[in-house]
Design an enzyme around this catalytic site. Structure first.
Site, PDB file in Angstrom:
ATOM      1  N   HIS A 102       0.878  -1.210   0.071  1.00  0.00           N
ATOM      2  CA  HIS A 102      -0.029  -0.004  -0.092  1.00  0.00           C
ATOM      3  C   HIS A 102       0.873   1.232  -0.013  1.00  0.00           C
ATOM      4  CE1 HIS A 102       1.280  -0.339   4.101  1.00  0.00           C
ATOM      5  NE2 HIS A 102       0.722   0.759   4.272  1.00  0.00           N
ATOM      6  N   ASP A 128       0.590   5.095   1.821  1.00  0.00           N
ATOM      7  CA  ASP A 128      -0.077   5.661   3.014  1.00  0.00           C
ATOM      8  C   ASP A 128      -1.255   6.776   2.590  1.00  0.00           C
ATOM      9  OD1 ASP A 128       1.316   4.296   4.812  1.00  0.00           O
ATOM     10  OD2 ASP A 128       2.900   5.461   4.819  1.00  0.00           O
ATOM     11  N   HIS A 143       4.751   0.042   0.350  1.00  0.00           N
ATOM     12  CA  HIS A 143       5.564  -0.723   1.233  1.00  0.00           C
ATOM     13  C   HIS A 143       4.597  -1.929   1.919  1.00  0.00           C
ATOM     14  CE1 HIS A 143       3.684   2.827   3.428  1.00  0.00           C
ATOM     15  NE2 HIS A 143       3.669   2.039   4.531  1.00  0.00           N
ATOM     16  N   ARG A 183       6.235   6.687  14.056  1.00  0.00           N
ATOM     17  CA  ARG A 183       6.459   7.326  12.576  1.00  0.00           C
ATOM     18  C   ARG A 183       5.747   8.769  12.693  1.00  0.00           C
ATOM     19  NH1 ARG A 183       2.310   4.928   7.979  1.00  0.00           N
ATOM     20  NH2 ARG A 183       1.411   6.778   8.238  1.00  0.00           N
TER      21      ARG A 183
END
Length: 289
Positions: free
Chosen positions: A111, A113, A265, A280
């Site tokens: 996918h 983000d 990723h 993150r």
């Protein structure tokens, strides 16, 4: 022979594959970086698409400060409501991604983000605090290479098509939590499905990349459900081509900074019940074209 690209007196990029991924050395992210270094990292991000830093023992404040050198940081509007993505006692710009034996969290689908946002993110900076003893790698796929690898007929077919993106996987997780119906209703109104080109042009390099992914892309505008799924399935599979991938082994103090505009990723879920803790920050982006 090791390829080494020296772009400053001490800043170096060691490619991991011919075109995707590079390990950065010669920089201490605890320091305030001068603009020349920031510009070089920005240029390298576009070139290599994902940058890896080792042995960076930084604080949350330093993590945030590093991210802000590349743009405004976004606050993820949904994952704070999802079990396992709790953000108590941390800055709202930080997403805590923690997996334990009791709460298994991973993103084991290819996918990009937040493609369901009108303005998806530029990129994310993910740092490892606790790594599992075995497993738990993350892979990235070069979606520019995926586009280039398509046959001419498919390229012609998708050139002017657009697809719809939605945050359905998050809704499903939220519905599993009692008392979230009103919150879901509110968020659905705030974040309706977004329409993006299937072939995205990178705003810096001008290169073309495939911009559809299985979790968030729902259909192709102007096509039937059957037609959409047939073509989308073909495009989704391109991320699974090993020649387009790079794989990273996490260690405490490791950081990955990826370009969300040109990559997908996949977080491998092969480490349960081991403990993994990552945090993150995400740099806000602009509307795909």
């Amino acid at each position: 022979m090791v390829m080494l690209n020296v772009v400053a007196d001490k800043l170096q990029f060691e490619p991991m594959t011919v075109r995707l991924g590079a390990v950065v050395s010669g920089v201490d992210l605890r320091e305030t970086l001068d603009q020349e270094i920031v510009d070089q990292i920005s240029d390298a991000l576009v070139k290599y698409k994902v940058l890896f830093f080792r042995n960076q023992d930084i604080t949350r404040a330093q993590h945030l400060a590093f991210g802000r050198r590349f743009g405004e940081l976004e606050i993820h509007p949904l994952t704070q409501h999802k079990e396992g993505f709790k953000t108590q006692n941390v800055d709202p710009e930080i997403m805590v991604v923690e997996s334990t034996a009791k709460s298994q969290i991973t993103a084991d689908e290819w996918h990009s983000d937040v493609t369901w946002r009108k303005d998806p993110s530029l990129g994310s900076i993910l740092r490892c605090i606790i790594s599992p003893r075995v497993g738990g790698d993350t892979l990235w796929a070069d979606m520019e290479a995926a586009y280039e690898g398509l046959d001419d007929d498919t390229k012609a077919e998708i050139e002017d098509l657009t697809a719809m993106h939605d945050w359905k996987p998050f809704r499903q997780a939220m519905y599993a939590q009692p008392g979230t119906e009103e919150l879901v209703k509110e968020l659905k109104a705030k974040f309706p499905p977004s329409e993006h080109p299937i072939v995205r042009t990178h705003p810096v390099s001008g290169r073309k990349a495939l911009y559809v992914n299985n979790p968030f892309t729902t259909n192709i505008k102007g096509k039937t459900r059957e037609e959409s799924m047939k073509l989308l399935t073909k495009l989704y599979r391109t991320a699974s081509t090993p020649d387009y991938q790079v794989r990273f082994r996490w260690e405490p103090g490791s950081i990955a900074f990826w370009d969300n505009r040109s990559t997908q990723h996949y977080a491998v879920g092969d480490f349960f019940p081991e403990h993994r803790l990552l945090e993150r920050v995400t740099v806000a982006g602009d509307r795909p074209f």
